[in-house]
Design an enzyme around this catalytic site. Structure first.
Site, PDB file in Angstrom:
ATOM      1  N   GLU A 168       0.827  -1.211   0.000  1.00 57.65           N
ATOM      2  CA  GLU A 168       0.000   0.000   0.000  1.00 57.65           C
ATOM      3  C   GLU A 168       0.868   1.269   0.000  1.00 57.65           C
ATOM      4  O   GLU A 168       0.822   2.071   0.940  1.00 57.65           O
ATOM      5  CB  GLU A 168      -0.946  -0.002   1.202  1.00 57.65           C
ATOM      6  CG  GLU A 168      -1.972  -1.117   1.136  1.00 57.65           C
ATOM      7  CD  GLU A 168      -3.033  -1.014   2.221  1.00 57.65           C
ATOM      8  OE1 GLU A 168      -2.767  -0.416   3.281  1.00 57.65           O
ATOM      9  OE2 GLU A 168      -4.133  -1.540   2.016  1.00 57.65           O
ATOM     10  N   GLU A 321      -6.942  -7.600  -0.767  1.00 57.13           N
ATOM     11  CA  GLU A 321      -7.323  -7.533   0.652  1.00 57.13           C
ATOM     12  C   GLU A 321      -8.753  -7.049   0.763  1.00 57.13           C
ATOM     13  O   GLU A 321      -9.171  -6.124   0.055  1.00 57.13           O
ATOM     14  CB  GLU A 321      -6.471  -6.509   1.406  1.00 57.13           C
ATOM     15  CG  GLU A 321      -5.080  -6.934   1.739  1.00 57.13           C
ATOM     16  CD  GLU A 321      -4.384  -5.869   2.608  1.00 57.13           C
ATOM     17  OE1 GLU A 321      -5.081  -5.141   3.356  1.00 57.13           O
ATOM     18  OE2 GLU A 321      -3.157  -5.769   2.509  1.00 57.13           O
TER      19      GLU A 321
HETATM   20  C1  GAL Z   1      -4.298  -2.739   4.994  1.00 55.82           C
HETATM   21  C2  GAL Z   1      -2.946  -3.389   5.160  1.00 55.82           C
HETATM   22  C3  GAL Z   1      -3.026  -4.650   5.949  1.00 55.82           C
HETATM   23  C4  GAL Z   1      -3.916  -4.470   7.141  1.00 55.82           C
HETATM   24  C5  GAL Z   1      -5.279  -4.085   6.663  1.00 55.82           C
HETATM   25  C6  GAL Z   1      -6.298  -3.970   7.765  1.00 55.82           C
HETATM   26  O1  GAL Z   1      -4.083  -1.370   4.983  1.00 55.82           O
HETATM   27  O2  GAL Z   1      -2.330  -3.621   3.918  1.00 55.82           O
HETATM   28  O3  GAL Z   1      -1.734  -5.033   6.348  1.00 55.82           O
HETATM   29  O4  GAL Z   1      -3.392  -3.465   7.958  1.00 55.82           O
HETATM   30  O5  GAL Z   1      -5.200  -2.852   5.995  1.00 55.82           O
HETATM   31  O6  GAL Z   1      -7.532  -3.546   7.301  1.00 55.82           O
END
Ligand code: GAL
Length: 688
Positions: A168, A321
Site C-alpha cells: 500500500e 485484501e
Molecule cells: C491494509 C494493510 C493490511 C492491514 C489491513 C487492515 O491497509 O495492507 O496489512 O493493515 O489494511 O484492514
C-alpha cells in the site's frame, strides 16, 4: 501443480498476466499470511485449514523484514524456507512480498534519515509501520538489498507464483532527502527556474525563486500554500513512491523472477496517481474495505472495482485484501455477516476480479490489529465466519469459466487523480465541493440502473462508448477535450458536471468563458462560480434543488433544462442540453439533488440507447446484475427472495442447477449463470 512456465527472463516491458497464475490454480483465493507471528506448530495447522477452506494463494512476508534481517546485513531465511515448503506441500501458492513497508527499528536508530518527516518537521519513529522515507538513499539501498536477496533465494521456488512489492505505497516525506529529490524532479519537469516560476505563478505573493536550491517541499507555512507547488508535490510524491516500486520490480526481474509482480492499490487513494502506476504493475491488485454499514457502499465498491478494471485496460484484476468481518480501524466497526462477505466477494468477481483475498488468514493475537477480523478468527474454525470462508472457497472453485473474461460496457466515466488533487486545493470556491462525492453521485444512478460503466482516464479513446460521463474534470487536458469533442461529434451522449475544464495543467485558471475547451461542444458558457447557501437553491424546470455549488451560465446554443429559481443565480440556466446529431451534450452547472441528476442521466441513457446489462434485473432494488463474458452475475442483497427474468437456458455455476427464462434468487444469495449447452465447461472442481 507445476508452475506455468515463462521464459527464463522476462523481456523489458513484458507483463506476465494474471493468467500465468490462474491458468492452473483457477480463481485465486486466500489472504495475507503472517507466519512470523506464530510457532511452527501453528503453521502446520494453518496449511491444513487453508487447504480445507479451498485457499490456493497466500501473501507471505509483508511484515517480515525484522524477522528476516534481525541485525544489519544478517539474513534468516530458514523459517521462510520451511513455511514456503510447507505451503507448497499443501498445494498452496504464495504471493511473496518484499517486506519493505516496515523496516526494522534498528534501521531508524542507526540511520535516522530513513525515517519520514511530516509537514511540521517532526521525524516519525518506529513502533508502528510505514516508517520509511521514500527518498532516503539509505532506506532505498536497504530495501533493494533485501528484495534482491529474497528474489535470489526464492525466484524459482515452486510455491512462489506471484511477487508483491512493499505494501500500500502511500508515504509522504517532507525531510531533507525529499527536498533534494523534489528539486531534481522540478528541474526535470521545468528545465529552468524561470519555467518553474511561470508554472507556479510565483509573481503572486512575492514567491519568485532565484534557483531550484531555494525551493522546499510544502512544509508548514504561515498561510495558504501555492496551489501549484502543492500539486507538484503530490505528483512528485506519487512518482517517488513509484520509483521505489519500480526499482524493486526491476531487481526481482534481474534476480530471475518470471512470475507476475504487483503491489496493492487502495481504490481512490489520494497519495498515488494510479493511472501513472498502472503500467508498472503486471497485474492490478487492490485492497477494498467498503463500510458495510453504509447503505451505498455496494455502489461505491462497484465504482472502485470498475476503476480497477479500467486501470488494467479491462484485464482481470485481483482483490488482494478485504475484511471477512469487522475491521479494527473504523469508528463504527459494525459486524459483517458471512452472507455479506460472500456477496461482496462475488461482486468483485462479477466486476473483473480473477481472485479474492483477505487481510488476513489468522487473526493476530497481539499488535495493533488484534481485533481485525480474519479468515480464521481467534475462536478458530468452528465459527460462522470461518464456515463462510469455506463456503466462499467452494463457490470460487466453481467459477472457472469466468477466468480471463471481460465486462462489456458502453458507458465511460472520466476520472483523473491530477484533476482531483488540483480541485481539492484550499482557497477554492467552496470547500464543500468534493470531486469524489461528485464521481460517486454520477456513478450511483448508473449502478442503480444496472448499467455497466468503465472508469477511464481523461484522454483515453472514447470511440467504444455511447455515453460519456464527466462528473468533474477540473483540469481537462487538451487530448481529453479533443476526445470528448470527437465523441459528441459522432453522436455519443455526454453528461458533464460542474467545475470542469477550469484550469490548465499548472492549475492556472483558464481565461475566457468556462468551460473554455468545451463551451462550444456544450453550447453553454459561464462567467462566475458561486458557492450556494446551506439548504440549497430550488431549481425551476425540475423539482429539485441545487446545493453547494452553482454557476452563472449563459445558454449560447443549448436548450435550458432547468434554471436556478432564487438567489444570486435566479433565472440563470443550471442544466443545459445541446443536441449533436443523434446524441446530445448535457452540462450540469451545479451540484444537484439525486432525483434531478437521475433525470439527466435517464435522458442521456435513453438517447444513447444504453440499457441495464441484465434488463430482467433492472428495477429490482436489492439486486445487482452484471454481465462478465457470457456469464451473468445476480447478487441479491435484500432480505426477500426475488425472481429475475433471464431469457434462455442457463446453468447456475454456484449450485449446478439448470434454469430457463427466470432465476429465483433467495434472500442474501447469488447466482452465476452460464449459458447452458452440451459443451459448457462448468469448472466444477472438488474443494479440498
Ligand atoms: C491494509 C494493510 C493490511 C492491514 C489491513 C487492515 O491497509 O495492507 O496489512 O493493515 O489494511 O484492514
Amino acid at each position: 501443480m507445476p508452475p506455468t512456465s515463462f521464459p527464463s527472463a522476462v523481456p523489458d516491458g513484458a507483463r506476465p498476466p494474471l493468467a500465468a497464475v490462474t491458468a492452473d490454480l483457477g480463481l485465486l483465493y486466500g489472504g495475507d499470511y503472517n507466519p512470523e507471528q506464530w510457532a511452527p506448530s501453528v503453521w502446520r495447522e494453518d496449511a491444513r485449514l487453508m487447504r480445507a477452506a479451498g485457499v490456493n494463494l497466500v501473501t507471505v512476508g509483508v511484515w517480515s523484514w525484522a524477522r528476516i534481517e534481525p541485525e544489519p546485513g544478517v539474513r534468516d531465511f530458514a523459517w521462510l524456507d520451511e513455511v514456503l515448503d510447507l505451503l507448497h506441500a499443501h498445494g498452496i501458492a504464495v504471493d511473496l512480498a518484499t517486506p519493505t513497508a516496515s523496516p526494522p527499528p534498528w534501521l531508524g536508530v542507526e540511520h535516522p534519515e530513513t525515517l519520514p518527516v511530516d509537514r511540521d518537521g517532526v521525524r516519525l519513529v518506529a513502533g508502528s509501520r510505514n516508517q520509511f522515507a521514500p527518498s532516503s538513499r539509505r532506506y532505498r539501498a536497504a530495501a533493494l538489498a533485501i528484495a534482491r536477496d529474497l528474489a535470489a533465494r526464492y525466484a524459482t521456488h515452486p510455491a512462489v507464483r506471484m511477487w508483491h512489492v512493499g505494501n500500500e505505497y502511500g508515504q509522504v516525506d517532507h525531510g531533507p532527502e525529499a527536498e533534494r529529490e523534489f528539486r531534481c524532479w522540478l528541474r526535470e519537469r521545468y528545465g529552468t527556474i524561470d519555467g518553474l516560476n511561470e508554472a507556479w505563478g510565483t509573481a503572486f505573493w512575492s514567491q519568485r525563486y532565484r534557483s531550484f536550491d531555494d525551493v522546499v517541499p510544502p512544509r508548514r507555512m504561515p498561510y495558504l500554500v501555492n496551489p501549484t507547488q502543492s500539486l507538484d508535490f503530490r505528483r512528485f510524491t506519487s512518482d517517488e513512491l513509484l520509483a521505489c516500486y519500480r526499482e524493486q520490480h526491476a531487481a526481482l526481474r534481474e534476480a530471475g523472477v518470471t512470475t507476475p509482480v504487483t503491489t496493492n492499490f487502495m481504490g481512490f487513494f489520494p497519495l498515488a496517481d494510479y493511472w501513472s502506476w498502472a503500467d508498472a504493475v503486471d497485474v492490478v491488485a487492490d485492497d477494498q474495505y467498503p463500510d458495510h454499514a453504509d447503505p451505498r457502499s455496494p455502489a461505491d465498491a462497484a465504482l472502485v472495482q470498475d476503476l480497477m478494471r479500467g486501470l488494467g485496460g479491462g484485464a482481470p484484476w485481483l482483490l488482494l485484501e478485504q475484511a471477512v468481518g469487522a475491521t479494527s480501524w473504523r469508528e463504527h466497526n459494525l459486524p459483517k455477516s458471512p452472507e455479506r462477505m460472500r456477496l461482496d466477494s462475488l461482486q468483485a468477481v462479477a466486476r473483473g476480479a480473477d481472485g479474492v483475498c483477505f487481510f488476513q488468514w489468522r487473526a493476530s493475537a497481539a499488535g495493533a490489529e488484534r481485533f481485525h477480523s480474519a479468515m480464521l478468527p481467534h475462536a478458530g474454525a468452528d465459527t460462522a465466519a470461518h464456515r463462510g470462508v469455506q463456503r466462499l472457497g467452494g463457490d470460487l472453485a466453481r467459477l472457472r469459466p469466468v477466468l480471463g473474461t471481460r465486462v462489456p460496457a458502453r458507458t465511460a466515466l472520466l476520472f483523473d487523480w491530477e484533476s482531483w488533487w488540483a480541485a481539492q486545493e484550499p482557497g477554492r470556491i467552496t470547500e464543500r465541493l468534493h470531486t469524489l462525492d461528485q464521481v460517486r453521485a454520477y456513478y450511483r444512478p448508473l449502478w442503480d440502473r444496472g448499467v455497466a460503466v468503465d472508469v477511464v482516464r481523461p484522454g483515453a479513446p472514447l470511440g467504444a462508448y455511447d455515453l460519456v460521463v464527466v462528473p468533474q474534470a477540473y483540469l481537462l487536458p487538451d487530448d481529453a477535450a479533443r476526445e470528448l469533442r470527437a465523441a459528441a461529434e459522432r453522436g455519443a451522449c455526454l453528461v458533464v458536471g460542474p467545475m470542469t475544464g477550469v484550469a490548465d495543467r499548472n492549475a492556472h485558471v483558464l481565461p475566457g468563458r468556462f468551460p473554455v475547451a468545451l463551451a462550444d461542444v456544450l453550447g453553454v458558457s459561464g462567467e462566475e462560480w458561486v458557492a450556494l447557501p446551506d439548504g440549497g437553491v430550488p431549481l425551476a424546470g425540475a423539482v429539485g434543488v441545487a446545493h453547494v455549488h452553482g454557476e452563472l451560465l449563459r445558454a449560447d446554443d443549448a436548450t435550458v433544462v432547468a434554471r436556478f429559481a432564487e438567489g444570486h443565480l435566479a433565472g440563470a440556466p443550471a442544466i443545459t442540453r445541446r443536441d449533436h446529431g443523434a446524441g446530445a451534450a448535457w452540462y450540469v452547472g451545479a451540484v444537484v439533488d439525486e432525483a434531478t441528476l437521475e433525470g439527466v442521466l435517464d435522458d442521456a441513457l435513453a438517447l444513447a440507447d444504453v440499457a441495464a446489462a441484465v434488463p430482467g434485473a433492472a428495477g429490482l432494488a436489492d439486486v445487482e446484475a452484471v454481465q462478465r463474458g457470457d456469464l451473468v452475475f445476480l447478487l441479491n442483497r435484500g432480505g426477500q427472495g426475488v425472481r429475475v427474468a433471464l431469457p434462455g437456458a442457463w446453468t447456475d455455476l454456484l449450485t449446478g442447477r439448470d434454469v430457463a427464462d427466470v432465476v429465483d434468487l433467495p434472500p442474501n444469495d447469488a447466482a452465476v449463470l452460464c449459458p447452458a449447452g452440451p459443451t459448457q465447461e462448468t469448472g466444477d472442481h472438488e474443494v479440498h
